[in-house]
Design a protein around this motif. Sequence first.
Motif, mmCIF file in Angstrom:
data_model
loop_
_atom_site.group_PDB
_atom_site.id
_atom_site.type_symbol
_atom_site.label_atom_id
_atom_site.label_comp_id
_atom_site.label_asym_id
_atom_site.label_seq_id
_atom_site.Cartn_x
_atom_site.Cartn_y
_atom_site.Cartn_z
ATOM 1 N N GLU A 139 -33.840 30.687 1.989
ATOM 2 C CA GLU A 139 -33.671 29.841 0.814
ATOM 3 C C GLU A 139 -34.936 29.023 0.570
ATOM 4 O O GLU A 139 -35.745 28.818 1.470
ATOM 5 N N SER A 149 -29.336 33.896 -5.815
ATOM 6 C CA SER A 149 -29.206 32.936 -6.910
ATOM 7 C C SER A 149 -29.713 33.532 -8.209
ATOM 8 O O SER A 149 -30.420 34.549 -8.222
ATOM 9 N N TRP A 165 -33.568 28.113 -4.768
ATOM 10 C CA TRP A 165 -33.652 29.572 -4.960
ATOM 11 C C TRP A 165 -33.181 30.246 -3.687
ATOM 12 O O TRP A 165 -33.440 29.775 -2.571
ATOM 13 N N LEU A 215 -34.337 30.179 -10.581
ATOM 14 C CA LEU A 215 -34.578 28.862 -10.001
ATOM 15 C C LEU A 215 -33.563 27.888 -10.593
ATOM 16 O O LEU A 215 -33.661 27.483 -11.753
ATOM 17 N N ARG A 220 -43.127 33.924 -7.528
ATOM 18 C CA ARG A 220 -42.634 34.540 -6.289
ATOM 19 C C ARG A 220 -43.329 35.888 -6.126
ATOM 20 O O ARG A 220 -43.270 36.736 -7.026
#
Length: 1024
Positions: free
Chosen positions: A212, A228, A224, A231, A177
């Motif tokens: 999301e 959250s 994710w 993952l 990410r």
Amino acid sequence: MERKIADLGDTEREHQHSDRAMVGREATLFLFALTTLMPFVARGQPADLRLEHLTTADGLSSSLLTDIAPDERGFLWIATLHGLNRYDGREIVQFHTGHEEGALPAEGIHRLLSPGDGRLLAGTDKGLAILDLTGRCQAVIHLDPGRAGQPYEDQVLTLNRDALGQYWAGTPTTLYRLDSSLVVQEAFRTQDDPIRSRNRNLHDIITLPSGELLCRLRSGWHYWSPGSKGLERLEDGAGVKYDFLPKAGLYISGLIGSRYLVSLANGGLSVHDLADGRTSILPITGPSTQPNICGIWGHEFAVAQNEGVSIYTLEDDGHKVSLRQRASGLLPGSVVSMVTQDREGNYWVGTNGGLVKVAGGGQAFHNHVLSGGPQANEGTLEPIDVLAHGRHLFIGTNGEGFFQVDPATGEQVRYTIGPATDGRNIVWNIRATESGDTLWLGTQQGVAYYTLQGHRTGRLPGDHPAVLDAEAITLQFEDSRQGVWFGIGRSQGAARHDRITGAFQWYPYGSNGYPFLYPMQAGEDAQGNLWFTSDATGNLVEWDHRTRRFRVVEVPGVEATINIQSGGFLLDRKRNEVWYGILPAGLVRYGINDGGSTVFGTRNGLPGDRVNSIAMDGHRRLWLATDQGISCLDAATGTVVNYTRSDGLAAVRYTAIHYDPVADRISAAGPGTLTWFTVPEQLTDARTLTICLTGVQVNGKAVMLPGNGPLSLGPDEGHVNVKFTAVNLSDGRENRYQYRLNEGEWSDLGHLPEIRFAGIKAGSYRLEARAARKLGAYGPASTLLEFTVRPRFTSTPWFYLLVMGALLLIVWAWYDHRIRSIRRLEAMRAQISRDLHDEIGSRLTNINMMSQVVKRASTGGRHEHELLGKIREESEEITQNMRDIIWNIDPRNDQLALAMPRMLSYASQLLESRNITVEASMGDLEGIQVDMAQRKDLMPIFKEAIHNIVKHSGATVVRIGAQVQDSCFHLAIEDNGKGFDPACGADGNGLRNMRTRAAAHGWALRIESGRGRGTCLFLVVPFT
């Protein structure tokens, strides 16, 4: 289907054939594949979809594609495992690795993403590359620098951007990410051994509008969100609400229209509306064992099935969602990996054989194959005439009889009259009667009729000229007085049948009949007179219905013996003008009212000089069947639009054309081909094109443009090559370009977007360009480049100012030198005056005084003799001084070669009178000059040195040397006397005066001496 019509002679008899009823209505719709396209069968798809292949032969770096992405300027970027490609609709540009600045980090490109901010992101085998829209790599991001050297750790296979502006990049082992600045924020390890999964562990990433993320690994779906815990497995956290997603299959899920989450499983499409939670199951047309969603854009998506690619649109009327099939059965048998759509509506399909464009929009052409008899060569089956009658099209051919085609179903029937070699199977023209059931056929062997319902044929009934049963009928035309005109071949002239009385009138070839070999086409003007074109001449023939005579009309600008009729003819009764084709000029318009004419040719936009047939549509535009396709001429505006195979036509050459006003349809026939299409409302394309600069070369070398300000070039950099483009993925090869400099006149570039300047002069320039589509007008001007060419320094104002300053300085220096010379001359004169006063005057005074003393004494004693001796000495001194003064001011003594002997003579006389031997040596002094001021000080220094030797040295030998060396005059005077200590003798007037005189001119004076070692004097006089 073929039907053979029996020849029944001059009477109507029952049509004899083996099967009177139609043997099944076999409908065969052939879409003629263009030679540059891949053959395909499409069921239910619009006729405006056309295929075009791009392979390595067209410039692709590889036919194995990995991704396709349009950027914000419209360019299409194509990723392969052997480099990156950019396509603008005209040419493909490749980008590879290399040592030059801006090269790719790796040849293998797996994913492309265009964020819309002037960059292109490329997932490569060696990291995430950030490119500008010219294809230059600006930076490379290694997602895990510590593991970048390990296999697969730097291989970016997946690349997405979510609703939060974050980026998601996946490698065979890890999902990363990244924030909006492409800085890694999190890394999620997905597997440790990519070999076992064949490098494929991350199969799907779906970014939702809420921010999301859904991704599917081999172990199942994961979730994710900003809240959250990393993952998560879908069923373990907040993502459980998406647990309806399928658990098996590959590439079967996605997001449509930022709202509908779709899954393809069990032969149907599951559509989940994220806005209201509705879920619908929609069937996917056609059987398939492995349907895959291979592309989503907007509300459209593509599904790859066994029988080919299908394109669907997801529609929602507020109550339910439904699917509309846009196209189906595309590219059967091909392995399709991806499909996308550009902003012009074209679909791009990545296959195992390269890239395929499925062109949408534009003019829809329906192409149909005309199948001749068993021995016919369909490629040369030449239609001669086309007629729309009822719901069918009838096509006369050169030897294959005539065809009946239903455009709605594609059904065709071929009719022949008698054996294959029968001349009546050459059908020159077809005419329909008012009843609608009978067709009259002008054949190579007379006139025949055919009844549509009874399938009967026959000759002309009643009494008629025999030539109408035996010769070629080159034309049939019905005038407004119910008269039918026939053109007759083999120089038989023309005939008219009066349908009211049934009588025939024959006008044989000759001066009293039809004036040329045989007529070809005919039409009636507003006054009721008929106009004909004829074989082998560019002249027209008029039939005056009042005098009932023919006359030849010579058309201005048409040389009848050179220009011949080429087949096309049309008479516009509303404007009362004749249009006809001639060779080699092109198309002629003749005004019946004013007798004027206009010739349209290639210079007006026509593709060639042969016009085979002409038709006029409801907008009064002319449609031309030519040897290069189909053309449309709007005579009111002068606009010419040419359609070729690249636009969807099946044939290169068209020989007959017809307009059906009921269906508003143009039908054209060429060798083995029938094409029909609905008449377009507008010919031109109103969409404008935007100019993009793609590269600049100066003196053959690529240059980088400055970030701000114009490009600055030196005086020797006047060879400039500017490349640009206007992205047009529909028909970019047909773009037209113009350019201008500094708002001057526009210059045409044709289809080549490149401008070359050879030796452009110094100055400041603004280069503008504009582009037009094939059917469009030129768009607004765009500034391509601002640049300056610096002039040579010798051409700048600074140079002229410098030259002027230098001239002024030279003048001032000359003036200053002149003033200084005058002042020196004045000073010298004053010095001479003082010398005369001091040297001569004082000595004359002494002589005068001593003379007075001698006169008063006059005793003749010793004292008087001494006075007389002094008088003699003083007079000698006066004489010598006078000689010195005269010698100094004499310009002849400027030459050192003349001055030096006098100086040596002076030294010899003085020294030898004291028994001192003189040894002299003199080098080559020719051309060396000393001015009067220098001689005035040079001589005293020399004399002072000689006097000092005489008075103080006690020398017996003196050596004097004079020579020129290193642009200087060197004088050396050496004696063998007793010498002296220079430090002790420095205060003497003689030595001090010598140094003062030398310093005044910048001369170097050096005296070397010592007790008992003699004395040496060295003088160095520079000269220019």
